[in-house]
Design a protein around this motif. Structure first.
Motif, PDB file in Angstrom:
ATOM      1  N   PRO A  30     185.461 -29.565  78.588  1.00 39.37           N
ATOM      2  CA  PRO A  30     184.968 -28.894  77.375  1.00 39.37           C
ATOM      3  C   PRO A  30     184.656 -29.907  76.267  1.00 39.37           C
ATOM      4  CG  PRO A  30     187.180 -28.133  77.965  1.00 39.37           C
ATOM      5  CD  PRO A  30     186.806 -29.191  78.937  1.00 39.37           C
ATOM      6  N   TRP A  31     183.818 -29.493  75.336  1.00 44.64           N
ATOM      7  CA  TRP A  31     183.418 -30.347  74.220  1.00 44.64           C
ATOM      8  C   TRP A  31     184.240 -30.063  72.979  1.00 44.64           C
ATOM      9  CZ3 TRP A  31     177.578 -28.701  74.098  1.00 44.64           C
ATOM     10  CH2 TRP A  31     176.968 -29.044  75.297  1.00 44.64           C
ATOM     11  N   ARG A  32     184.312 -31.052  72.129  1.00 46.52           N
ATOM     12  CA  ARG A  32     184.761 -30.836  70.749  1.00 46.52           C
ATOM     13  C   ARG A  32     183.512 -30.413  69.983  1.00 46.52           C
ATOM     14  NH1 ARG A  32     187.744 -35.669  68.164  1.00 46.52           N
ATOM     15  NH2 ARG A  32     187.401 -34.251  66.438  1.00 46.52           N
ATOM     16  N   GLU A  33     183.475 -29.172  69.555  1.00 42.46           N
ATOM     17  CA  GLU A  33     182.272 -28.612  68.925  1.00 42.46           C
ATOM     18  C   GLU A  33     181.820 -29.396  67.697  1.00 42.46           C
ATOM     19  OE1 GLU A  33     180.281 -26.338  70.212  1.00 42.46           O
ATOM     20  OE2 GLU A  33     181.643 -26.173  71.924  1.00 42.46           O
ATOM     21  N   ASP A  34     182.767 -29.978  66.973  1.00 50.49           N
ATOM     22  CA  ASP A  34     182.399 -30.705  65.756  1.00 50.49           C
ATOM     23  C   ASP A  34     181.798 -32.077  66.031  1.00 50.49           C
ATOM     24  OD1 ASP A  34     184.873 -31.645  66.696  1.00 50.49           O
ATOM     25  OD2 ASP A  34     185.566 -32.176  64.682  1.00 50.49           O
ATOM     26  N   THR A  35     181.666 -32.443  67.303  1.00 49.03           N
ATOM     27  CA  THR A  35     181.119 -33.762  67.639  1.00 49.03           C
ATOM     28  C   THR A  35     179.739 -33.697  68.285  1.00 49.03           C
ATOM     29  OG1 THR A  35     182.084 -33.843  69.870  1.00 49.03           O
ATOM     30  CG2 THR A  35     183.465 -34.641  68.034  1.00 49.03           C
ATOM     31  N   VAL A  36     179.175 -32.517  68.460  1.00 51.09           N
ATOM     32  CA  VAL A  36     177.861 -32.401  69.096  1.00 51.09           C
ATOM     33  C   VAL A  36     176.812 -33.011  68.163  1.00 51.09           C
ATOM     34  CG1 VAL A  36     176.124 -30.817  69.998  1.00 51.09           C
ATOM     35  CG2 VAL A  36     178.538 -30.341  70.376  1.00 51.09           C
ATOM     36  N   ASN A  37     176.038 -33.956  68.710  1.00 52.17           N
ATOM     37  CA  ASN A  37     175.022 -34.661  67.944  1.00 52.17           C
ATOM     38  C   ASN A  37     173.733 -34.676  68.761  1.00 52.17           C
ATOM     39  OD1 ASN A  37     173.483 -36.377  66.393  1.00 52.17           O
ATOM     40  ND2 ASN A  37     174.908 -38.090  66.488  1.00 52.17           N
ATOM     41  N   VAL A  38     172.616 -34.276  68.153  1.00 55.05           N
ATOM     42  CA  VAL A  38     171.336 -34.204  68.853  1.00 55.05           C
ATOM     43  C   VAL A  38     170.343 -35.134  68.168  1.00 55.05           C
ATOM     44  CG1 VAL A  38     169.487 -32.686  69.632  1.00 55.05           C
ATOM     45  CG2 VAL A  38     171.809 -31.790  69.418  1.00 55.05           C
ATOM     46  N   THR A  39     169.728 -36.017  68.968  1.00 49.29           N
ATOM     47  CA  THR A  39     168.691 -36.907  68.453  1.00 49.29           C
ATOM     48  C   THR A  39     167.504 -36.897  69.405  1.00 49.29           C
ATOM     49  OG1 THR A  39     169.691 -38.824  69.544  1.00 49.29           O
ATOM     50  CG2 THR A  39     170.273 -38.470  67.251  1.00 49.29           C
ATOM     51  N   ARG A  40     166.346 -37.192  68.859  1.00 56.30           N
ATOM     52  CA  ARG A  40     165.131 -37.251  69.672  1.00 56.30           C
ATOM     53  C   ARG A  40     164.914 -38.698  70.110  1.00 56.30           C
ATOM     54  NH1 ARG A  40     159.641 -34.007  68.323  1.00 56.30           N
ATOM     55  NH2 ARG A  40     158.540 -34.562  70.228  1.00 56.30           N
ATOM     56  N   ARG A  41     164.620 -38.890  71.410  1.00 56.86           N
ATOM     57  CA  ARG A  41     164.418 -40.226  71.978  1.00 56.86           C
ATOM     58  C   ARG A  41     163.293 -40.182  72.994  1.00 56.86           C
ATOM     59  NH1 ARG A  41     169.819 -41.745  74.914  1.00 56.86           N
ATOM     60  NH2 ARG A  41     168.491 -43.429  75.589  1.00 56.86           N
ATOM     61  N   THR A  42     162.892 -41.348  73.434  1.00 54.96           N
ATOM     62  CA  THR A  42     161.986 -41.472  74.576  1.00 54.96           C
ATOM     63  C   THR A  42     162.754 -42.178  75.679  1.00 54.96           C
ATOM     64  OG1 THR A  42     160.051 -41.606  73.141  1.00 54.96           O
ATOM     65  CG2 THR A  42     159.793 -42.403  75.392  1.00 54.96           C
ATOM     66  N   VAL A  43     162.826 -41.544  76.845  1.00 55.96           N
ATOM     67  CA  VAL A  43     163.531 -42.109  77.996  1.00 55.96           C
ATOM     68  C   VAL A  43     162.582 -42.038  79.191  1.00 55.96           C
ATOM     69  CG1 VAL A  43     165.485 -41.855  79.564  1.00 55.96           C
ATOM     70  CG2 VAL A  43     165.787 -41.414  77.123  1.00 55.96           C
ATOM     71  N   ALA A  44     162.346 -43.172  79.809  1.00 61.47           N
ATOM     72  CA  ALA A  44     161.455 -43.246  80.982  1.00 61.47           C
ATOM     73  C   ALA A  44     160.101 -42.609  80.674  1.00 61.47           C
ATOM     74  CB  ALA A  44     162.106 -42.607  82.198  1.00 61.47           C
ATOM     75  N   GLY A  45     159.603 -42.837  79.457  1.00 64.59           N
ATOM     76  CA  GLY A  45     158.302 -42.328  79.064  1.00 64.59           C
ATOM     77  C   GLY A  45     158.250 -40.852  78.714  1.00 64.59           C
ATOM     78  N   ARG A  46     159.393 -40.195  78.648  1.00 64.20           N
ATOM     79  CA  ARG A  46     159.445 -38.760  78.329  1.00 64.20           C
ATOM     80  C   ARG A  46     160.168 -38.539  77.020  1.00 64.20           C
ATOM     81  NH1 ARG A  46     161.461 -36.256  84.028  1.00 64.20           N
ATOM     82  NH2 ARG A  46     160.974 -34.265  83.056  1.00 64.20           N
ATOM     83  N   ASP A  47     159.649 -37.596  76.225  1.00 61.93           N
ATOM     84  CA  ASP A  47     160.347 -37.195  75.000  1.00 61.93           C
ATOM     85  C   ASP A  47     161.518 -36.313  75.388  1.00 61.93           C
ATOM     86  OD1 ASP A  47     158.758 -38.496  73.136  1.00 61.93           O
ATOM     87  OD2 ASP A  47     157.358 -36.828  72.968  1.00 61.93           O
ATOM     88  N   VAL A  48     162.696 -36.679  74.912  1.00 61.78           N
ATOM     89  CA  VAL A  48     163.895 -35.909  75.238  1.00 61.78           C
ATOM     90  C   VAL A  48     164.732 -35.684  73.997  1.00 61.78           C
ATOM     91  CG1 VAL A  48     164.022 -36.817  77.602  1.00 61.78           C
ATOM     92  CG2 VAL A  48     165.320 -37.938  75.804  1.00 61.78           C
ATOM     93  N   TRP A  49     165.527 -34.615  74.038  1.00 62.27           N
ATOM     94  CA  TRP A  49     166.633 -34.440  73.112  1.00 62.27           C
ATOM     95  C   TRP A  49     167.838 -35.079  73.777  1.00 62.27           C
ATOM     96  CZ3 TRP A  49     165.478 -33.305  68.424  1.00 62.27           C
ATOM     97  CH2 TRP A  49     164.479 -32.393  68.114  1.00 62.27           C
ATOM     98  N   SER A  50     168.485 -35.971  73.077  1.00 58.87           N
ATOM     99  CA  SER A  50     169.707 -36.595  73.555  1.00 58.87           C
ATOM    100  C   SER A  50     170.870 -35.841  72.907  1.00 58.87           C
ATOM    101  CB  SER A  50     169.706 -38.068  73.144  1.00 58.87           C
ATOM    102  OG  SER A  50     170.911 -38.683  73.466  1.00 58.87           O
ATOM    103  N   VAL A  51     171.604 -35.088  73.712  1.00 58.94           N
ATOM    104  CA  VAL A  51     172.716 -34.279  73.216  1.00 58.94           C
ATOM    105  C   VAL A  51     174.007 -35.025  73.560  1.00 58.94           C
ATOM    106  CG1 VAL A  51     173.876 -32.037  73.300  1.00 58.94           C
ATOM    107  CG2 VAL A  51     171.383 -32.168  73.587  1.00 58.94           C
ATOM    108  N   ARG A  52     174.666 -35.550  72.540  1.00 62.86           N
ATOM    109  CA  ARG A  52     175.902 -36.318  72.740  1.00 62.86           C
ATOM    110  C   ARG A  52     177.086 -35.441  72.356  1.00 62.86           C
ATOM    111  NH1 ARG A  52     179.944 -39.247  70.547  1.00 62.86           N
ATOM    112  NH2 ARG A  52     180.362 -41.332  71.347  1.00 62.86           N
TER     113      ARG A  52
END
Length: 93
Positions: A23-45
């Motif tokens: 399970p996650w600690r809800e207060d730590t969810v962080n979303v950033t936009r990145r490019t990975v392997a030439g694709r636009d992705v949301w990086s959900v940490r």
């Protein structure tokens, strides 16, 4: 059509449940936009939640998971952590 941050978090939750991640600690969810392997992705940490009855300090420093969610399709294209990331193949694994 692109997906937003909320849909990316929902997709990350689905893959976490499918893969049996902690399970996650809800207060730590962080979303950033990145490019990975030439694709636009949301990086959900996310940081792992402590086990039931454990204090917060018992969580390992490197206890986080990174979900790479394709912005165009909403599919999880990879998972990462403190020691790198793994991109999925065409079959989603």
């Amino acid at each position: 059509m692109t997906i937003g941050e909320g849909a990316a978090i929902a997709a990350a939750r689905a893959i976490a449940a499918r893969e049996g991640h902690p399970p996650w600690r809800e207060d730590t969810v962080n979303v950033t936009r990145r490019t990975v392997a030439g694709r636009d992705v949301w990086s959900v940490r996310t940081d792992d939640a402590p086990a039931l009855g454990e204090p917060d300090w018992a969580i390992p420093y490197d206890g986080f998971t990174l979900y790479l969610i394709d912005i165009e399709t909403g599919a999880c294209i990879g998972i990462g952590g403190a020691f790198g990331q793994r991109l999925f193949g065409p079959d989603g694994r």
